[in-house]
Design a protein around this motif. Structure first.
Motif, PDB file in Angstrom:
ATOM      1  N   LYS A 211       0.835  -1.210   0.000  1.00 32.16           N
ATOM      2  CA  LYS A 211       0.000   0.000   0.000  1.00 32.16           C
ATOM      3  C   LYS A 211       0.870   1.261   0.000  1.00 32.16           C
ATOM      4  N   GLU A 212       2.007   1.199   0.703  1.00 30.40           N
ATOM      5  CA  GLU A 212       2.916   2.355   0.735  1.00 30.40           C
ATOM      6  C   GLU A 212       3.430   2.666  -0.667  1.00 30.40           C
ATOM      7  N   GLU A 213       3.759   1.639  -1.413  1.00 34.92           N
ATOM      8  CA  GLU A 213       4.243   1.835  -2.783  1.00 34.92           C
ATOM      9  C   GLU A 213       3.146   2.381  -3.677  1.00 34.92           C
ATOM     10  N   TRP A 214       1.947   1.868  -3.500  1.00 30.96           N
ATOM     11  CA  TRP A 214       0.795   2.379  -4.260  1.00 30.96           C
ATOM     12  C   TRP A 214       0.529   3.849  -3.943  1.00 30.96           C
ATOM     13  N   LYS A 215       0.664   4.209  -2.673  1.00 27.64           N
ATOM     14  CA  LYS A 215       0.447   5.612  -2.287  1.00 27.64           C
ATOM     15  C   LYS A 215       1.384   6.548  -3.042  1.00 27.64           C
ATOM     16  N   MET A 216       2.645   6.156  -3.158  1.00 27.72           N
ATOM     17  CA  MET A 216       3.603   7.012  -3.848  1.00 27.72           C
ATOM     18  C   MET A 216       3.207   7.219  -5.310  1.00 27.72           C
ATOM     19  N   VAL A 217       2.682   6.174  -5.920  1.00 32.30           N
ATOM     20  CA  VAL A 217       2.240   6.270  -7.314  1.00 32.30           C
ATOM     21  C   VAL A 217       1.039   7.197  -7.430  1.00 32.30           C
ATOM     22  N   ALA A 218      -0.012   6.908  -6.666  1.00 32.45           N
ATOM     23  CA  ALA A 218      -1.264   7.657  -6.781  1.00 32.45           C
ATOM     24  C   ALA A 218      -1.105   9.118  -6.371  1.00 32.45           C
ATOM     25  N   GLU A 219      -0.345   9.368  -5.309  1.00 33.55           N
ATOM     26  CA  GLU A 219      -0.215  10.735  -4.805  1.00 33.55           C
ATOM     27  C   GLU A 219       0.644  11.604  -5.716  1.00 33.55           C
ATOM     28  N   THR A 220       1.700  11.028  -6.288  1.00 33.29           N
ATOM     29  CA  THR A 220       2.526  11.796  -7.225  1.00 33.29           C
ATOM     30  C   THR A 220       1.698  12.230  -8.421  1.00 33.29           C
ATOM     31  N   LYS A 221       0.850  11.345  -8.908  1.00 35.86           N
ATOM     32  CA  LYS A 221      -0.019  11.682 -10.038  1.00 35.86           C
ATOM     33  C   LYS A 221      -1.000  12.788  -9.672  1.00 35.86           C
ATOM     34  N   LYS A 222      -1.560  12.741  -8.463  1.00 35.83           N
ATOM     35  CA  LYS A 222      -2.544  13.749  -8.057  1.00 35.83           C
ATOM     36  C   LYS A 222      -1.894  15.103  -7.802  1.00 35.83           C
ATOM     37  N   ILE A 223      -0.691  15.101  -7.247  1.00 33.55           N
ATOM     38  CA  ILE A 223      -0.036  16.368  -6.892  1.00 33.55           C
ATOM     39  C   ILE A 223       0.631  17.019  -8.097  1.00 33.55           C
ATOM     40  N   ILE A 224       1.292  16.229  -8.942  1.00 35.50           N
ATOM     41  CA  ILE A 224       2.094  16.816 -10.033  1.00 35.50           C
ATOM     42  C   ILE A 224       1.443  16.639 -11.399  1.00 35.50           C
ATOM     43  N   ASP A 225       1.261  15.385 -11.833  1.00 42.35           N
ATOM     44  CA  ASP A 225       0.791  15.146 -13.202  1.00 42.35           C
ATOM     45  C   ASP A 225       0.319  13.698 -13.292  1.00 42.35           C
ATOM     46  N   LYS A 226      -0.924  13.501 -13.719  1.00 42.18           N
ATOM     47  CA  LYS A 226      -1.486  12.152 -13.796  1.00 42.18           C
ATOM     48  C   LYS A 226      -0.770  11.263 -14.810  1.00 42.18           C
ATOM     49  N   ASN A 227       0.010  11.853 -15.699  1.00 42.74           N
ATOM     50  CA  ASN A 227       0.674  11.083 -16.744  1.00 42.74           C
ATOM     51  C   ASN A 227       2.048  10.557 -16.339  1.00 42.74           C
ATOM     52  N   ILE A 228       2.563  10.985 -15.193  1.00 44.41           N
ATOM     53  CA  ILE A 228       3.857  10.471 -14.737  1.00 44.41           C
ATOM     54  C   ILE A 228       3.714   9.010 -14.317  1.00 44.41           C
ATOM     55  N   LYS A 229       4.604   8.167 -14.822  1.00 44.38           N
ATOM     56  CA  LYS A 229       4.634   6.772 -14.412  1.00 44.38           C
ATOM     57  C   LYS A 229       5.597   6.632 -13.234  1.00 44.38           C
ATOM     58  N   VAL A 230       5.139   5.969 -12.184  1.00 49.41           N
ATOM     59  CA  VAL A 230       5.951   5.810 -10.972  1.00 49.41           C
ATOM     60  C   VAL A 230       5.962   4.337 -10.569  1.00 49.41           C
ATOM     61  N   THR A 231       7.126   3.821 -10.264  1.00 49.65           N
ATOM     62  CA  THR A 231       7.236   2.501  -9.646  1.00 49.65           C
ATOM     63  C   THR A 231       8.118   2.630  -8.411  1.00 49.65           C
ATOM     64  N   ALA A 232       7.672   2.045  -7.308  1.00 49.92           N
ATOM     65  CA  ALA A 232       8.354   2.246  -6.021  1.00 49.92           C
ATOM     66  C   ALA A 232       8.611   0.919  -5.325  1.00 49.92           C
ATOM     67  N   THR A 233       9.712   0.862  -4.595  1.00 50.19           N
ATOM     68  CA  THR A 233       9.986  -0.209  -3.639  1.00 50.19           C
ATOM     69  C   THR A 233      10.261   0.462  -2.303  1.00 50.19           C
ATOM     70  N   CYS A 234       9.399   0.205  -1.324  1.00 49.11           N
ATOM     71  CA  CYS A 234       9.495   0.899  -0.038  1.00 49.11           C
ATOM     72  C   CYS A 234      10.033  -0.049   1.034  1.00 49.11           C
ATOM     73  N   VAL A 235      11.071   0.399   1.726  1.00 48.46           N
ATOM     74  CA  VAL A 235      11.819  -0.454   2.650  1.00 48.46           C
ATOM     75  C   VAL A 235      11.956   0.238   4.008  1.00 48.46           C
ATOM     76  N   ARG A 236      11.690  -0.500   5.067  1.00 49.24           N
ATOM     77  CA  ARG A 236      11.892   0.017   6.428  1.00 49.24           C
ATOM     78  C   ARG A 236      13.320  -0.304   6.851  1.00 49.24           C
ATOM     79  N   VAL A 237      14.007   0.698   7.401  1.00 46.96           N
ATOM     80  CA  VAL A 237      15.408   0.528   7.791  1.00 46.96           C
ATOM     81  C   VAL A 237      15.583   0.899   9.265  1.00 46.96           C
ATOM     82  N   PRO A 238      16.664   0.425   9.913  1.00 44.07           N
ATOM     83  CA  PRO A 238      16.849   0.678  11.342  1.00 44.07           C
ATOM     84  C   PRO A 238      17.407   2.069  11.630  1.00 44.07           C
ATOM     85  N   VAL A 239      16.615   3.065  11.289  1.00 46.36           N
ATOM     86  CA  VAL A 239      16.925   4.480  11.521  1.00 46.36           C
ATOM     87  C   VAL A 239      15.755   5.049  12.315  1.00 46.36           C
ATOM     88  N   PHE A 240      16.030   5.865  13.311  1.00 44.85           N
ATOM     89  CA  PHE A 240      14.941   6.387  14.141  1.00 44.85           C
ATOM     90  C   PHE A 240      14.118   7.455  13.425  1.00 44.85           C
TER      91      PHE A 240
END
Length: 340
Positions: A211-240
């Motif tokens: 869902k986090e990866e999907w959010k990045m796709v959908a939100e980028t399109k809504k904020i900037i341009d619906k025609n931008i293609k986005v693919t994301a890999t979201c990773v949790r890391v041991p940083v506070f």
């Protein structure tokens, strides 16, 4: 003349950060109410040197208040945000509940300030996901120059994005690695987060993305341009605190790395730190408590015709949440409420 402000979820990480930022940016506050659930009732919060005690969200009357900054989950937002909006209080919501509603503007002030006019349909404005917010600040000025076709992003997201329990889990697991017999089993995450990375944020979807990866796709399109293609890999890391992103951008037109560097240096909300030497870049620990989104490692991608790589770092509790919400409130003050 200032505003009457409500902070909903004031005892959480983001709510407390909202109070800090209201004070740091000298937002014109005439009156403020801090709200929490009944289990946190009476908990003290600070606005600068002023001590505030939380009131009960369940019984609070939003009538006569100007802006409510919501920093609670979607379930509580679903119950209380419409009440605030119906009472005439403009809601700025940090949850995901309204982000994809066509009648609710999703705003990053550096990117789409004109969208603020759409608030009146529901009296609600949505704050984007933390990983999206910092990325679009970098993408928008480049899109204006060369038009982005496709974005490939890999995120390195801190545990504070999950909340206090996740911060505690990382801390306790880290200590447990050094003390035999005091190991801590994962509860917040599916696997150990200490000394590990987890390629899983939010729930899995049918296509294998999260869902986090999907959010990045959908939100980028809504904020900037619906025609931008986005693919994301979201990773949790041991940083506070502090999210990082490796972003690969493919443009329709050629743009060289020097022009990218110049554009980003002039862009609002961005600091470029990009020296090709040891330490000539920004890491998450250096961005904590800062307002800016930091860009480093700008370089041409020779594997595609019009490609650029860059490294993007920001304090996720700030630009990814609390800061962006306060910036929206500032934008409301300038464009809509106009009290001073």
């Amino acid at each position: 003349m200032g505003y009457r402000i409500v902070v909903v979820g004031a005892t959480g990480n983001v709510g407390r950060e909202m109070l800090n930022i209201l004070d740091e940016r000298q937002f014109p506050v005439d009156d403020i109410a801090v709200l929490a659930s009944r289990k946190s009732l009476g908990t003290e919060c600070m606005l600068g040197n002023k001590t505030l005690k939380t009131d009960d969200l369940d019984t609070f009357d939003f009538t006569g208040w100007d802006i409510a900054l919501f920093a609670v989950g979607s379930e509580a937002t679903k119950k209380y945000a419409p009440k605030a909006a119906a009472a005439g209080c403009i809601v700025i919501d940090n949850s995901s509940l309204y982000r994809y509603d066509p009648d609710v503007p999703l705003i990053v002030p550096e990117c789409n300030p004109d969208a603020i006019e759409g608030y009146a349909k529901k009296n609600i404005i949505a704050n984007p996901n933390c990983s999206t917010a910092q990325m679009v600040v970098a993408l928008k000025p480049l899109h204006d120059r060369a038009k982005i076709k496709r974005v490939v992003v890999s995120t390195y997201q801190s545990v504070s994005g999950t909340g206090k329990e996740a911060i505690d889990e990382l801390w306790n697991q880290t200590k447990g690695k050094y003390v035999p017999g005091q190991e801590v089993e994962p509860k917040v995450y599916t696997k150990d987060i200490a000394f590990n990375v987890i390629p899983h944020i939010d729930v899995f979807m049918e296509d294998g993305s999260t869902k986090e990866e999907w959010k990045m796709v959908a939100e980028t399109k809504k904020i900037i341009d619906k025609n931008i293609k986005v693919t994301a890999t979201c990773v949790r890391v041991p940083v506070f605190v502090g999210h990082s992103e490796a972003i690969n951008i493919e443009f329709e037109d050629f743009i060289d790395e020097e022009e990218v560097r110049d554009i980003l240096r002039e862009a609002p909300g961005i600091m470029v730190v990009d020296k090709r030497e040891d330490g000539g870049y920004i890491t998450p620990i250096e961005c904590v408590g800062e307002f800016a989104t930091y860009i480093s490692r700008i370089r041409q991608d020779s594997t595609i015709e019009n490609g650029i790589n860059l490294w993007c770092v920001s304090d996720n509790l700030r630009k990814g949440a609390a800061l962006n919400a306060v910036q929206i409130a500032e934008l409301l003050g300038r464009r809509v409420l106009q009290k001073g």
